[in-house]
Write a protein that holds these residues in place. Structure first.
Motif, PDB file in Angstrom:
ATOM      1  N   GLU A  17     -12.619  35.251  19.476  1.00 36.57           N
ATOM      2  CA  GLU A  17     -12.121  35.300  18.100  1.00 36.57           C
ATOM      3  C   GLU A  17     -10.640  35.659  18.062  1.00 36.57           C
ATOM      4  O   GLU A  17      -9.872  35.073  17.299  1.00 36.57           O
ATOM      5  CB  GLU A  17     -12.936  36.299  17.285  1.00 36.57           C
ATOM      6  N   GLN A  18     -10.224  36.603  18.897  1.00 33.40           N
ATOM      7  CA  GLN A  18      -8.804  36.994  18.952  1.00 33.40           C
ATOM      8  C   GLN A  18      -7.955  35.818  19.429  1.00 33.40           C
ATOM      9  O   GLN A  18      -6.899  35.546  18.862  1.00 33.40           O
ATOM     10  CB  GLN A  18      -8.625  38.203  19.878  1.00 33.40           C
ATOM     11  N   ALA A  19      -8.407  35.120  20.456  1.00 33.11           N
ATOM     12  CA  ALA A  19      -7.659  33.964  20.966  1.00 33.11           C
ATOM     13  C   ALA A  19      -7.544  32.887  19.894  1.00 33.11           C
ATOM     14  O   ALA A  19      -6.489  32.259  19.738  1.00 33.11           O
ATOM     15  CB  ALA A  19      -8.337  33.410  22.211  1.00 33.11           C
ATOM     16  N   HIS A  20      -8.605  32.670  19.129  1.00 31.78           N
ATOM     17  CA  HIS A  20      -8.572  31.684  18.047  1.00 31.78           C
ATOM     18  C   HIS A  20      -7.553  32.089  16.985  1.00 31.78           C
ATOM     19  O   HIS A  20      -6.751  31.264  16.531  1.00 31.78           O
ATOM     20  CB  HIS A  20      -9.958  31.529  17.432  1.00 31.78           C
ATOM     21  N   ARG A  21      -7.547  33.346  16.592  1.00 32.43           N
ATOM     22  CA  ARG A  21      -6.586  33.818  15.578  1.00 32.43           C
ATOM     23  C   ARG A  21      -5.150  33.675  16.062  1.00 32.43           C
ATOM     24  O   ARG A  21      -4.242  33.406  15.280  1.00 32.43           O
ATOM     25  CB  ARG A  21      -6.879  35.264  15.194  1.00 32.43           C
ATOM     26  N   GLU A  22      -4.927  33.855  17.354  1.00 33.40           N
ATOM     27  CA  GLU A  22      -3.568  33.762  17.896  1.00 33.40           C
ATOM     28  C   GLU A  22      -3.040  32.332  17.917  1.00 33.40           C
ATOM     29  O   GLU A  22      -1.841  32.125  18.034  1.00 33.40           O
ATOM     30  CB  GLU A  22      -3.527  34.366  19.297  1.00 33.40           C
ATOM     31  N   THR A  44      -3.783  30.045  15.451  1.00 36.83           N
ATOM     32  CA  THR A  44      -3.897  29.502  14.099  1.00 36.83           C
ATOM     33  C   THR A  44      -2.905  30.224  13.194  1.00 36.83           C
ATOM     34  O   THR A  44      -2.228  31.166  13.609  1.00 36.83           O
ATOM     35  CB  THR A  44      -5.331  29.686  13.548  1.00 36.83           C
ATOM     36  N   TRP A  45      -2.844  29.765  11.958  1.00 40.35           N
ATOM     37  CA  TRP A  45      -1.933  30.340  10.971  1.00 40.35           C
ATOM     38  C   TRP A  45      -2.689  30.536   9.674  1.00 40.35           C
ATOM     39  O   TRP A  45      -3.762  29.985   9.478  1.00 40.35           O
ATOM     40  CB  TRP A  45      -0.749  29.381  10.748  1.00 40.35           C
ATOM     41  N   LYS A  46      -2.116  31.327   8.779  1.00 41.07           N
ATOM     42  CA  LYS A  46      -2.727  31.511   7.461  1.00 41.07           C
ATOM     43  C   LYS A  46      -1.627  31.508   6.409  1.00 41.07           C
ATOM     44  O   LYS A  46      -0.494  31.887   6.670  1.00 41.07           O
ATOM     45  CB  LYS A  46      -3.567  32.784   7.408  1.00 41.07           C
ATOM     46  N   LEU A  47      -1.995  31.056   5.241  1.00 42.80           N
ATOM     47  CA  LEU A  47      -1.058  30.893   4.143  1.00 42.80           C
ATOM     48  C   LEU A  47      -1.362  31.919   3.061  1.00 42.80           C
ATOM     49  O   LEU A  47      -2.451  31.931   2.499  1.00 42.80           O
ATOM     50  CB  LEU A  47      -1.186  29.476   3.585  1.00 42.80           C
ATOM     51  N   GLN A  48      -0.397  32.782   2.809  1.00 45.02           N
ATOM     52  CA  GLN A  48      -0.535  33.791   1.753  1.00 45.02           C
ATOM     53  C   GLN A  48      -0.021  33.187   0.451  1.00 45.02           C
ATOM     54  O   GLN A  48       1.110  32.717   0.387  1.00 45.02           O
ATOM     55  CB  GLN A  48       0.284  35.033   2.110  1.00 45.02           C
ATOM     56  N   PRO A  49      -0.851  33.175  -0.582  1.00 43.17           N
ATOM     57  CA  PRO A  49      -0.400  32.621  -1.859  1.00 43.17           C
ATOM     58  C   PRO A  49       0.815  33.385  -2.396  1.00 43.17           C
ATOM     59  O   PRO A  49       1.024  34.554  -2.061  1.00 43.17           O
ATOM     60  CB  PRO A  49      -1.600  32.815  -2.788  1.00 43.17           C
ATOM     61  N   ALA A  50       1.598  32.712  -3.213  1.00 43.07           N
ATOM     62  CA  ALA A  50       2.748  33.366  -3.852  1.00 43.07           C
ATOM     63  C   ALA A  50       2.245  34.548  -4.665  1.00 43.07           C
ATOM     64  O   ALA A  50       1.211  34.479  -5.319  1.00 43.07           O
ATOM     65  CB  ALA A  50       3.482  32.373  -4.745  1.00 43.07           C
ATOM     66  N   ARG A  57       1.081  34.086  11.194  1.00 39.92           N
ATOM     67  CA  ARG A  57       0.214  33.776  12.321  1.00 39.92           C
ATOM     68  C   ARG A  57      -1.177  34.279  11.974  1.00 39.92           C
ATOM     69  O   ARG A  57      -1.338  35.208  11.180  1.00 39.92           O
ATOM     70  CB  ARG A  57       0.703  34.464  13.580  1.00 39.92           C
ATOM     71  N   GLY A  58      -2.186  33.692  12.570  1.00 42.91           N
ATOM     72  CA  GLY A  58      -3.557  34.050  12.270  1.00 42.91           C
ATOM     73  C   GLY A  58      -3.898  35.503  12.543  1.00 42.91           C
ATOM     74  O   GLY A  58      -4.799  36.063  11.937  1.00 42.91           O
ATOM     75  N   ASN A  59      -3.160  36.148  13.439  1.00 46.02           N
ATOM     76  CA  ASN A  59      -3.445  37.540  13.775  1.00 46.02           C
ATOM     77  C   ASN A  59      -2.470  38.523  13.140  1.00 46.02           C
ATOM     78  O   ASN A  59      -2.420  39.683  13.527  1.00 46.02           O
ATOM     79  CB  ASN A  59      -3.475  37.725  15.293  1.00 46.02           C
ATOM     80  N   CYS A  60      -1.722  38.093  12.150  1.00 43.92           N
ATOM     81  CA  CYS A  60      -0.724  38.957  11.509  1.00 43.92           C
ATOM     82  C   CYS A  60      -1.403  40.034  10.670  1.00 43.92           C
ATOM     83  O   CYS A  60      -2.284  39.746   9.855  1.00 43.92           O
ATOM     84  CB  CYS A  60       0.213  38.140  10.626  1.00 43.92           C
ATOM     85  N   LEU A  73      -8.120  30.008   8.057  1.00 35.45           N
ATOM     86  CA  LEU A  73      -7.166  29.837   9.146  1.00 35.45           C
ATOM     87  C   LEU A  73      -6.816  28.354   9.270  1.00 35.45           C
ATOM     88  O   LEU A  73      -7.675  27.486   9.169  1.00 35.45           O
ATOM     89  CB  LEU A  73      -7.751  30.371  10.451  1.00 35.45           C
ATOM     90  N   LEU A  74      -5.532  28.080   9.478  1.00 37.70           N
ATOM     91  CA  LEU A  74      -5.026  26.709   9.501  1.00 37.70           C
ATOM     92  C   LEU A  74      -4.702  26.239  10.914  1.00 37.70           C
ATOM     93  O   LEU A  74      -4.198  27.009  11.729  1.00 37.70           O
ATOM     94  CB  LEU A  74      -3.750  26.606   8.662  1.00 37.70           C
ATOM     95  N   SER A  75      -4.927  24.974  11.161  1.00 40.96           N
ATOM     96  CA  SER A  75      -4.511  24.354  12.416  1.00 40.96           C
ATOM     97  C   SER A  75      -3.036  23.958  12.283  1.00 40.96           C
ATOM     98  O   SER A  75      -2.448  24.007  11.199  1.00 40.96           O
ATOM     99  CB  SER A  75      -5.354  23.110  12.692  1.00 40.96           C
ATOM    100  N   ARG A  76      -2.454  23.514  13.384  1.00 36.74           N
ATOM    101  CA  ARG A  76      -1.048  23.086  13.356  1.00 36.74           C
ATOM    102  C   ARG A  76      -0.871  21.914  12.387  1.00 36.74           C
ATOM    103  O   ARG A  76       0.095  21.859  11.633  1.00 36.74           O
ATOM    104  CB  ARG A  76      -0.588  22.688  14.760  1.00 36.74           C
ATOM    105  N   ASP A  77      -1.795  20.967  12.408  1.00 38.74           N
ATOM    106  CA  ASP A  77      -1.713  19.812  11.507  1.00 38.74           C
ATOM    107  C   ASP A  77      -1.756  20.246  10.043  1.00 38.74           C
ATOM    108  O   ASP A  77      -1.053  19.695   9.200  1.00 38.74           O
ATOM    109  CB  ASP A  77      -2.842  18.816  11.782  1.00 38.74           C
ATOM    110  N   GLU A  78      -2.579  21.232   9.743  1.00 30.37           N
ATOM    111  CA  GLU A  78      -2.659  21.734   8.371  1.00 30.37           C
ATOM    112  C   GLU A  78      -1.382  22.459   7.963  1.00 30.37           C
ATOM    113  O   GLU A  78      -0.970  22.398   6.807  1.00 30.37           O
ATOM    114  CB  GLU A  78      -3.879  22.646   8.221  1.00 30.37           C
ATOM    115  N   VAL A  79      -0.718  23.108   8.930  1.00 30.40           N
ATOM    116  CA  VAL A  79       0.558  23.754   8.632  1.00 30.40           C
ATOM    117  C   VAL A  79       1.614  22.697   8.319  1.00 30.40           C
ATOM    118  O   VAL A  79       2.425  22.873   7.407  1.00 30.40           O
ATOM    119  CB  VAL A  79       1.014  24.668   9.792  1.00 30.40           C
ATOM    120  N   VAL A  80       1.588  21.583   9.033  1.00 30.88           N
ATOM    121  CA  VAL A  80       2.528  20.482   8.752  1.00 30.88           C
ATOM    122  C   VAL A  80       2.349  20.019   7.305  1.00 30.88           C
ATOM    123  O   VAL A  80       3.323  19.831   6.573  1.00 30.88           O
ATOM    124  CB  VAL A  80       2.307  19.311   9.741  1.00 30.88           C
ATOM    125  N   ILE A  81       1.106  19.874   6.868  1.00 30.48           N
ATOM    126  CA  ILE A  81       0.823  19.460   5.488  1.00 30.48           C
ATOM    127  C   ILE A  81       1.336  20.520   4.512  1.00 30.48           C
ATOM    128  O   ILE A  81       1.945  20.195   3.487  1.00 30.48           O
ATOM    129  CB  ILE A  81      -0.686  19.200   5.297  1.00 30.48           C
TER     130      ILE A  81
END
Length: 99
Positions: free
Chosen positions: A16-21, A23-29, A40-43, A52-60
């Motif tokens: 789970e820790q490796a997965h969070r590291e 991935t990324w997450k988006l904090q709403p305004a 970052r997913g572990n922030c 949690l977002l993948s790299r492709d989802e971060v591009v979007i």
């Protein structure tokens, strides 16, 4: 038996820790005129564990939110292969470019 259960629980925690590291997450305004912030997913600054977002989802997300801010604590730009964003003056329309 207990040792095996502890080992399995530790292996699960590490996965789970490796997965969070990786991935990324988006904090709403947080304000009406504010911008979402990428972490970052572990922030620890934004501790929500869902979405949690993948790299492709971060591009979007970068395309959808050109004024997306990036957390200065966890520095998500490094794990995305981006240069450190320059601080933007208030009201700036500068976009973050993605390689």
């Amino acid at each position: 038996m207990r040792d095996l259960e502890r080992e399995e629980a530790e292996d699960q925690r590490r996965r789970e820790q490796a997965h969070r590291e990786t991935t990324w997450k988006l904090q709403p305004a947080r304000a009406v005129q504010g911008h979402p912030m990428l972490h970052r997913g572990n922030c620890g600054q934004y501790t929500r564990e869902f979405g949690l977002l993948s790299r492709d989802e971060v591009v979007i997300a970068l395309q959808e939110f050109p004024d997306l801010e990036m957390c200065a604590i966890c520095a998500p730009w490094g794990s995305l292969g981006l240069d450190r964003p320059t601080p933007r003056p208030a009201g700036s329309e500068t976009e973050v470019e993605f390689p």
